[in-house]
Design an enzyme around this catalytic site. Sequence first.
Site, PDB file in Angstrom:
ATOM      1  N   TYR A 197      30.938  27.673  57.741  1.00  0.00           N
ATOM      2  CA  TYR A 197      31.031  29.197  57.037  1.00  0.00           C
ATOM      3  C   TYR A 197      32.720  29.745  56.846  1.00  0.00           C
ATOM      4  O   TYR A 197      33.287  29.281  57.679  1.00  0.00           O
ATOM      5  CB  TYR A 197      30.336  30.694  57.655  1.00  0.00           C
ATOM      6  CG  TYR A 197      29.842  31.553  57.740  1.00  0.00           C
ATOM      7  CD1 TYR A 197      29.996  32.330  56.644  1.00  0.00           C
ATOM      8  CD2 TYR A 197      31.113  32.189  58.810  1.00  0.00           C
ATOM      9  CE1 TYR A 197      29.863  33.625  56.064  1.00  0.00           C
ATOM     10  CE2 TYR A 197      31.221  33.813  57.881  1.00  0.00           C
ATOM     11  CZ  TYR A 197      30.188  34.332  56.976  1.00  0.00           C
ATOM     12  OH  TYR A 197      30.280  36.169  56.992  1.00  0.00           O
ATOM     13  N   ASP A 226      40.392  25.983  56.418  1.00  0.00           N
ATOM     14  CA  ASP A 226      39.465  27.199  57.467  1.00  0.00           C
ATOM     15  C   ASP A 226      39.507  26.963  58.645  1.00  0.00           C
ATOM     16  O   ASP A 226      39.191  26.935  59.833  1.00  0.00           O
ATOM     17  CB  ASP A 226      38.520  27.676  56.658  1.00  0.00           C
ATOM     18  CG  ASP A 226      38.070  28.783  57.593  1.00  0.00           C
ATOM     19  OD1 ASP A 226      38.403  29.821  58.386  1.00  0.00           O
ATOM     20  OD2 ASP A 226      37.218  29.564  57.164  1.00  0.00           O
ATOM     21  N   LYS A 262      40.341  35.948  63.598  1.00  0.00           N
ATOM     22  CA  LYS A 262      40.294  35.962  65.193  1.00  0.00           C
ATOM     23  C   LYS A 262      41.174  36.232  66.206  1.00  0.00           C
ATOM     24  O   LYS A 262      41.732  37.256  65.877  1.00  0.00           O
ATOM     25  CB  LYS A 262      39.256  34.736  65.379  1.00  0.00           C
ATOM     26  CG  LYS A 262      38.168  33.914  64.486  1.00  0.00           C
ATOM     27  CD  LYS A 262      36.430  33.833  65.399  1.00  0.00           C
ATOM     28  CE  LYS A 262      35.825  33.725  63.962  1.00  0.00           C
ATOM     29  NZ  LYS A 262      34.112  34.746  64.049  1.00  0.00           N
TER      30      LYS A 262
HETATM   31  N1  PMP Z   1      35.705  31.593  58.216  1.00  0.00           N
HETATM   32  C1  PMP Z   1      35.517  31.028  59.509  1.00  0.00           C
HETATM   33  C2  PMP Z   1      35.399  29.397  60.002  1.00  0.00           C
HETATM   34  C3  PMP Z   1      34.604  31.974  60.605  1.00  0.00           C
HETATM   35  O1  PMP Z   1      33.824  31.360  61.311  1.00  0.00           O
HETATM   36  C4  PMP Z   1      35.221  33.941  60.332  1.00  0.00           C
HETATM   37  C5  PMP Z   1      34.121  33.991  60.945  1.00  0.00           C
HETATM   38  N2  PMP Z   1      33.049  33.830  61.864  1.00  0.00           N
HETATM   39  C6  PMP Z   1      35.402  33.605  58.785  1.00  0.00           C
HETATM   40  C7  PMP Z   1      35.686  32.415  57.918  1.00  0.00           C
HETATM   41  C8  PMP Z   1      34.795  34.861  58.095  1.00  0.00           C
HETATM   42  O2  PMP Z   1      35.833  35.201  59.323  1.00  0.00           O
HETATM   43  P1  PMP Z   1      35.532  37.441  59.356  1.00  0.00           P
HETATM   44  O3  PMP Z   1      34.429  37.269  59.366  1.00  0.00           O
HETATM   45  O4  PMP Z   1      36.929  37.612  59.915  1.00  0.00           O
HETATM   46  O5  PMP Z   1      35.212  37.748  57.536  1.00  0.00           O
END
Ligand code: PMP
Length: 431
Positions: free
Chosen positions: A146, A241, A269
Site C-alpha cells: 500500500y 516506501d 508516520k
Molecule cells: N505508504 C505506506 C507503506 C503506508 O503504510 C501508508 C499508510 N499506512 C502510506 C504510504 C500512506 O500514508 P498516509 O496514510 O499518511 O497518506
Amino acid sequence: MDYEFSKSHQAWLQACRVLPGGVNSPVRAFGGVDEKPIVIASGKGSRLFDIDGNEYIDYVGSWGPLILGHADPRILAAIHSAAEKGTTFGAPTQAETALAERILQAIPSIQKIRMVSSGTEAVMTAIRLARAHTGRDYIIKMIGCYHGHSDCLLVAAGSGLAEHSTPSSAGVPRAFSEKTIVVPYNDVPAIEQAFEDHHGRVAGVILEPVAANMGVVLPDAGYLKSIRSLCDYHNTVLIFDEVITGFRIAYGGAQQIYGITPDLTCLGKIIGGGLPAAAVGGKATVMDLLSPLGPVYQAGTLSGNPLAMAAAIATLDILREKGTYQILDENGKHLADGIRDAAQKARIPVTINRIGSILSVFFTDRSIHNFADVQSTNIGLFKRMFSGLIRKGIYIAPSAYEAMFVSLAHTRQDIEKTVEIVYGVLDAIRR
Ligand code: PMP
C-alpha cells in the site's frame, strides 16, 4: 467480565449521520472484523481508553507513528513550546532544516528531502519525480503493498483496500491505472518479465522493502538486491516506501538492515512524531528537479508544519539514544514468542512474521511470502480472535492484513498480560 461498548456504538451512529461510514479513514470502521468501531477518549503510554471507560493495551499505535507510546511527556513539551511561538507560518523555519539534517544523517541515501503532510503525498511526489527524471510513464508496484491513495497506486493495494469489494477504487480513470504494472511481492522473475514487456518505458519501481500492509511480509533473501540490479540495468528509479519501516525497524530503516540503497525514499508516520508530517528524499540529482529549482511541481500550505517538526525532532532524538532499537526488538520478540506459544498450547497453527517491533499473526501452518499466501490464511479465525481480544482489553488492528506495532512504552507486564489473554481467547475459540 467482557467489555461493553454502548457509548461507542451510540457515538458511532451519530458520526454516521455526518461522516461517510462514521469515520475519516476506512479501516477505522472495523469492516474487516465484523464489529462496530470503538470511539477513543484518550491514550497514555501503552494504553488507550474508549468513551465507555474501557482500557486497552494498544498494538496499533495510530498505525505506526507512536513508537514512544501515547502522549509521551517529552513530545507534548516539544509541541507545546513550538505552539507558543505560532502554529503555522507558510514560510521557512529552522526546525525544518534541523529535522532534515537528522533524517539525512540517519539515512545516507537521502541527500535532499522535501517535507509533506502525509505518506500519500510523499509517494505521489516520488512517482512524479521518477517520471520526470526518466521521461517515462510506467511504474511497477507489488501486489499487497500500500502506498497511499493517489490514483495511479490504487491498483492491487493492501491495507484498507485488501478488503475493499473491488480490487482497486472507483473513480480512477483507466488511463491513470494503465501505467501501473503490478507483480507479486518476492517474485523476481515477474519483475524481469514486466521490464521486458515494457522495455525502456519503466520510470520507477516502488515497494515497501518490508511489506506491512498485507500483514508483515519480509523480503526473501536477495529479493531487494535483485530489484536494485534490475533498476540499475534499466535506468529506472528505485523507490523504497519506508512510511512504516523508516525509523521503525532500525533508525536507518529497512535500507540500513538490508544494505540496499534506493534512489528515493518515502517517509511518514514516525517522522511526524504523532502529528501530520511525511517526506520524500533521495539523490540530490533527482530531488533538485523539484520546484522551485526544477520543473516538477509540488507544494503544501502546511508542509514542514512547526508543531510536527518539533514533535519529530524530539522523537528522533529519543530514538537515536543507544539501545532503543534493542529494546524495541526485544519487546517485539517477546510478544511474537508469547503469541506463538499461546497458539501452540491452544493447538491452533500459526505463522508469525516479525521484524523488530512490527509483527503479524497469520493463522496457517505455511510460511508467508506474498499477498496470495496471506489470503490463504484463516481470516475467519483472525476475526474471532479480534472480537475476543477487544472485549478483554487488547486492541490490535481491526484487519488480518495489518501489522501489530509494539512501542517503547510497552512493558514486560503489558506483553505478558497480552499473551495470557491471547491464550484465553484462542483456547475458547478452539473449544
Ligand atoms: N505508504 C505506506 C507503506 C503506508 O503504510 C501508508 C499508510 N499506512 C502510506 C504510504 C500512506 O500514508 P498516509 O496514510 O499518511 O497518506
